[in-house]
Write an enzyme that holds these catalytic residues in place. Structure first.
Site, PDB file in Angstrom:
ATOM      1  N   PRO A  63       0.855  -1.195   0.000  1.00  0.00           N
ATOM      2  CA  PRO A  63       0.000   0.000   0.000  1.00  0.00           C
ATOM      3  C   PRO A  63       0.887   1.240   0.000  1.00  0.00           C
ATOM      4  CG  PRO A  63       0.031  -1.008   2.180  1.00  0.00           C
ATOM      5  CD  PRO A  63       0.789  -1.934   1.260  1.00  0.00           C
ATOM      6  N   HIS A  64       0.474   2.228  -0.775  1.00  0.00           N
ATOM      7  CA  HIS A  64       1.296   3.431  -0.883  1.00  0.00           C
ATOM      8  C   HIS A  64       0.415   4.648  -1.130  1.00  0.00           C
ATOM      9  CE1 HIS A  64       0.911   1.484  -4.821  1.00  0.00           C
ATOM     10  NE2 HIS A  64       0.903   2.694  -5.341  1.00  0.00           N
ATOM     11  N   ALA A  65       0.941   5.799  -0.746  1.00  0.00           N
ATOM     12  CA  ALA A  65       0.185   7.041  -0.936  1.00  0.00           C
ATOM     13  C   ALA A  65       1.132   8.216  -1.064  1.00  0.00           C
ATOM     14  CB  ALA A  65      -0.762   7.271   0.236  1.00  0.00           C
TER      15      ALA A  65
END
Length: 147
Positions: A63-65
């Site tokens: 997961p990345h943002a």
């Protein structure tokens, strides 16, 4: 602030679902000082996950943002006590998470980190080490990739 070191690890995380994992990752980011707003980071991770699953396969998710709520690039690594449903590419639950958080103006930093990690995640020995090795060895492994 280090991009990644042993203080960025959550080992044996007990989480009922993906949201609980996001909350733990965001809380760790607060502890590390890369954000002051855990709920905003959770929302950023949910929004990215809504575009396409970050479940890479083999029990791994990245997961990345890119977020205006993040002040410095950071990676958080988590091993879960049990797998959680993630809508992964292979349909399997996720038990190992590599979370990438970068500031909104982080240009292509997150894409570079994602590419470096993804290139290694196709190797079974790399995946096995993430899941089974000591935290010290996992830290060295990830630092070797993103360093």
């Amino acid at each position: 602030m280090a991009l990644f070191d042993s203080s960025h690890v959550i080992d044996g995380l007990e989480a009922a679902d993906q949201d609980a994992v996001f909350e733990a990752l965001a809380q760790k980011a607060v502890e590390l000082g890369v954000t002051s707003d855990a709920s905003a980071v959770v929302a950023d991770l949910r929004a990215r996950e809504g575009e396409a699953s970050t479940g890479f396969g083999n029990g791994i998710a990245i997961p990345h943002a890119k977020s205006p709520n993040v002040t410095a690039p950071s990676i958080v690594f988590a091993r879960l006590g049990a797998g959680v449903e993630w809508n992964a590419l292979d349909g399997e639950p996720v038990d190992t998470v590599i979370n990438i958080l970068v500031p909104k103006d982080g240009s292509n930093t997150h894409l570079q980190l994602l590419a470096k990690l993804a290139r290694n995640l196709v190797h079974k020995d790399f995946v096995a080490k993430l899941k089974q090795d000591s935290i010290e060895d996992v830290c060295a492994l990830i630092q070797g990739v993103v360093g």
